[in-house]
Write an enzyme that holds these catalytic residues in place. Sequence first.
Site, short mmCIF file in Angstrom:
data_model
loop_
_atom_site.label_atom_id
_atom_site.label_comp_id
_atom_site.label_asym_id
_atom_site.label_seq_id
_atom_site.Cartn_x
_atom_site.Cartn_y
_atom_site.Cartn_z
N LEU A 193 -13.73 13.84 -46.39
CA LEU A 193 -14.71 14.59 -45.59
C LEU A 193 -16.05 14.16 -45.63
O LEU A 193 -17.09 14.72 -45.72
CB LEU A 193 -14.62 16.31 -46.24
N THR A 216 -7.24 -2.45 -36.36
CA THR A 216 -7.93 -2.24 -34.90
C THR A 216 -7.89 -3.66 -34.39
O THR A 216 -7.97 -4.85 -34.73
CB THR A 216 -9.47 -2.01 -35.00
N ASP A 217 -7.98 -3.58 -32.92
CA ASP A 217 -7.85 -4.58 -32.20
C ASP A 217 -9.35 -5.34 -32.05
O ASP A 217 -9.41 -6.79 -31.71
CB ASP A 217 -7.52 -4.54 -30.59
N GLU A 218 -10.32 -4.72 -32.63
CA GLU A 218 -11.71 -5.32 -32.71
C GLU A 218 -11.66 -6.65 -33.65
O GLU A 218 -12.59 -7.22 -33.44
CB GLU A 218 -12.56 -4.36 -33.16
N TYR A 236 -18.50 -3.45 -38.56
CA TYR A 236 -17.41 -2.63 -38.56
C TYR A 236 -16.04 -3.36 -38.34
O TYR A 236 -15.29 -3.47 -39.33
CB TYR A 236 -17.29 -1.34 -37.38
N LYS A 284 -13.07 -4.27 -41.16
CA LYS A 284 -11.56 -4.39 -40.73
C LYS A 284 -10.74 -5.41 -41.04
O LYS A 284 -9.65 -5.46 -41.71
CB LYS A 284 -11.11 -3.55 -39.39
P1 NAD Z 1 -12.54 8.82 -37.88
O1 NAD Z 1 -13.91 8.38 -37.89
O2 NAD Z 1 -12.62 10.05 -36.79
O3 NAD Z 1 -12.16 9.72 -39.05
C1 NAD Z 1 -12.01 8.60 -40.28
C2 NAD Z 1 -11.68 9.77 -41.28
O4 NAD Z 1 -11.59 8.95 -42.74
C3 NAD Z 1 -12.46 10.81 -41.65
O5 NAD Z 1 -11.93 11.90 -41.85
C4 NAD Z 1 -13.39 10.47 -42.89
O6 NAD Z 1 -13.54 11.95 -43.72
C5 NAD Z 1 -12.20 9.78 -43.63
N1 NAD Z 1 -13.01 8.97 -44.76
C6 NAD Z 1 -13.87 7.97 -44.60
N2 NAD Z 1 -14.34 7.53 -45.68
C7 NAD Z 1 -13.51 7.83 -46.68
C8 NAD Z 1 -13.31 7.57 -48.03
N3 NAD Z 1 -14.03 6.63 -48.59
N4 NAD Z 1 -12.13 8.11 -48.64
C9 NAD Z 1 -11.10 8.78 -47.88
N5 NAD Z 1 -11.48 9.28 -46.61
C10 NAD Z 1 -12.45 8.66 -46.02
O7 NAD Z 1 -11.60 7.74 -37.60
P2 NAD Z 1 -10.34 7.53 -36.31
O8 NAD Z 1 -11.11 7.02 -35.08
O9 NAD Z 1 -9.52 8.42 -36.33
O10 NAD Z 1 -9.96 5.94 -37.03
C11 NAD Z 1 -8.69 6.18 -38.07
C12 NAD Z 1 -8.27 4.81 -38.24
O11 NAD Z 1 -7.92 4.02 -37.20
C13 NAD Z 1 -9.47 3.87 -38.79
O12 NAD Z 1 -9.12 3.16 -39.64
C14 NAD Z 1 -10.06 3.11 -37.63
O13 NAD Z 1 -10.42 1.74 -37.90
C15 NAD Z 1 -8.59 2.90 -36.92
N6 NAD Z 1 -8.65 2.68 -35.50
C16 NAD Z 1 -9.34 3.69 -34.56
C17 NAD Z 1 -9.27 3.39 -33.23
C18 NAD Z 1 -10.41 4.25 -32.15
O14 NAD Z 1 -10.41 4.09 -31.01
N7 NAD Z 1 -10.64 5.32 -32.84
C19 NAD Z 1 -8.62 2.37 -32.65
C20 NAD Z 1 -7.85 1.62 -33.63
C21 NAD Z 1 -8.07 1.60 -34.88
O1 DAU Z 2 -10.79 -0.99 -29.98
C1 DAU Z 2 -10.53 -0.14 -31.24
C2 DAU Z 2 -11.86 0.47 -31.53
O2 DAU Z 2 -12.29 1.29 -30.57
C3 DAU Z 2 -11.81 1.27 -32.75
O3 DAU Z 2 -11.35 0.31 -33.90
C4 DAU Z 2 -13.19 1.80 -33.24
O4 DAU Z 2 -13.05 2.51 -34.58
C5 DAU Z 2 -13.69 2.70 -32.14
O5 DAU Z 2 -15.05 3.20 -32.49
C6 DAU Z 2 -13.54 1.94 -30.85
O6 DAU Z 2 -14.66 0.95 -30.69
P1 DAU Z 2 -15.56 0.58 -29.60
O7 DAU Z 2 -16.93 0.11 -29.95
O8 DAU Z 2 -14.87 -0.17 -28.41
O9 DAU Z 2 -15.67 2.14 -29.14
P2 DAU Z 2 -16.82 3.31 -28.53
O10 DAU Z 2 -16.42 4.54 -27.90
O11 DAU Z 2 -17.99 3.02 -29.34
O12 DAU Z 2 -17.43 2.31 -27.36
C7 DAU Z 2 -16.56 2.02 -26.33
C8 DAU Z 2 -17.33 1.28 -25.14
O13 DAU Z 2 -18.27 2.19 -24.35
C9 DAU Z 2 -18.05 0.10 -25.77
O14 DAU Z 2 -18.11 -1.08 -24.70
C10 DAU Z 2 -19.44 0.55 -25.80
C11 DAU Z 2 -19.37 1.64 -24.69
N1 DAU Z 2 -20.25 2.79 -24.72
C12 DAU Z 2 -20.39 3.44 -26.28
C13 DAU Z 2 -21.04 4.57 -26.61
C14 DAU Z 2 -20.89 5.25 -27.81
C15 DAU Z 2 -21.39 3.00 -24.08
O15 DAU Z 2 -21.65 2.35 -23.02
N2 DAU Z 2 -22.18 4.22 -24.47
C16 DAU Z 2 -22.42 4.89 -25.61
O16 DAU Z 2 -23.07 5.72 -25.90
#
Ligand code: NAD
Ligand code: DAU
Length: 332
Positions: free
Chosen positions: A35, A123-125, A147, A151
């Site tokens: 949390l 992640t694809d990143e 980040y 990963k």
């Molecule tokens: P999020 O930031 O919404 O949620 C992360 C969760 O992990 C939170 O509930 C947080 O409390 C919990 N957490 C953080 N540190 C912790 C710890 N030390 N121990 C236990 N719990 C912990 O993340 P999300 O966007 O739902 O992403 C989930 C997973 O998917 C991540 O591993 C992320 O790298 C991956 N991912 C996200 C995206 C995206 O676009 N959001 C895309 C590809 C992969």
């Molecule tokens: O590709 C998967 C990843 O996507 C995940 O692994 C990450 O957890 C998730 O955060 C996301 O990363 P990005 O950096 O691509 O997502 P974000 O939403 O932060 O940004 C998406 C695009 O939008 C990126 O090119 C940056 C741009 N952006 C983002 C923010 C927050 C803006 O132009 N303005 C903004 O304020």
Amino acid sequence: MRILVTGGAGFIGSNYCRFVLREHPEDEVVNFDKLTYAGNLENLREVEGDGRYSFVRGDICDEKVVEGVMGEVDTVVNFAAETHVDRSIQHAGAFVDTDIKGLYVLLGAARKHDIGRFVHVSTDEVYGSIESGSFKEEDAPSPSSPYAASKAGAELMAKAYERTFGYQILITRGANTYGPYQYPEKVVSLFATNALDDIELPLYGDGMNVRDWLYVDDHCAGIDVVLREGVLGEAYNVGSDQERTNLELTREILKLVGKGEELIKYVKDRPGHDRRYSIDGSKLRALGWQPRVGFEEGMKRTVGWYRENEAWWRRLKDGSYRQYYEEMYANR
Ligand code: NAD
Ligand code: DAU
């Protein structure tokens, strides 16, 4: 299966808890989450009364606590992570701790308890940016942000556990995910909620960076197919083939909210900003998965959800969020 879902109170994790309880009546879910600011038990109100769901508060870096909970499950899906690129540029420490050390702790406990199927959600990143074409699973990592490097480091640790100890897990590399319950720091949830409030949308650089947009239910279904059908030791891209520039994305959100382009504010670019993400998803499609929700439909559902669930995001956008927002966007 009795599945340990780490990070189950976050965006994708909470959607995944609901997905498993809905799609697999025989399975149980133990949600293990620290949390942090991104974890929110309100995301799970719908399922908290379900006898097959339980919650344990804890840190995946805490060996003792992880050891205890690992003894109660037979399967693991690790979502827990620090996830916001901009925050990793400001302070990378928590990313190294949770994203790398956390997986190391989970792997040790899982190996000890003979956990048969363990999915690490990556992640694809990790691939970095690609000008044309798409990354395949065997391509080398080339992360740009702290980040993404954390990963990638976690993935290498998993590979080392396989080579050194013969312990094999599964890895998913998902594309940019959007949908309900996303903390309003990522671009879709931030821009949708800002637009609803007539607040400027801070678009980085020239707005021409490209992301592949994956609806959260499709991401959850992809992870689930890997969990159940994936070959141990393998990684799977979860891509949607829905590439859009950030400007196209922003225009779509503005159209759905019913606001004009004067809300767009071009701001200073993110350092190390990857130009384009693109992954080849054919390996996962060969297991029978395919995305079902296209970009326009997914955005419509998502913006509709933020419109109908104002109380959810207004509570998050208060307090410490305001300080975060000011610090993050003040000098741009
Ligand atoms: P999020 O930031 O919404 O949620 C992360 C969760 O992990 C939170 O509930 C947080 O409390 C919990 N957490 C953080 N540190 C912790 C710890 N030390 N121990 C236990 N719990 C912990 O993340 P999300 O966007 O739902 O992403 C989930 C997973 O998917 C991540 O591993 C992320 O790298 C991956 N991912 C996200 C995206 C995206 O676009 N959001 C895309 C590809 C992969
Ligand atoms: O590709 C998967 C990843 O996507 C995940 O692994 C990450 O957890 C998730 O955060 C996301 O990363 P990005 O950096 O691509 O997502 P974000 O939403 O932060 O940004 C998406 C695009 O939008 C990126 O090119 C940056 C741009 N952006 C983002 C923010 C927050 C803006 O132009 N303005 C903004 O304020």
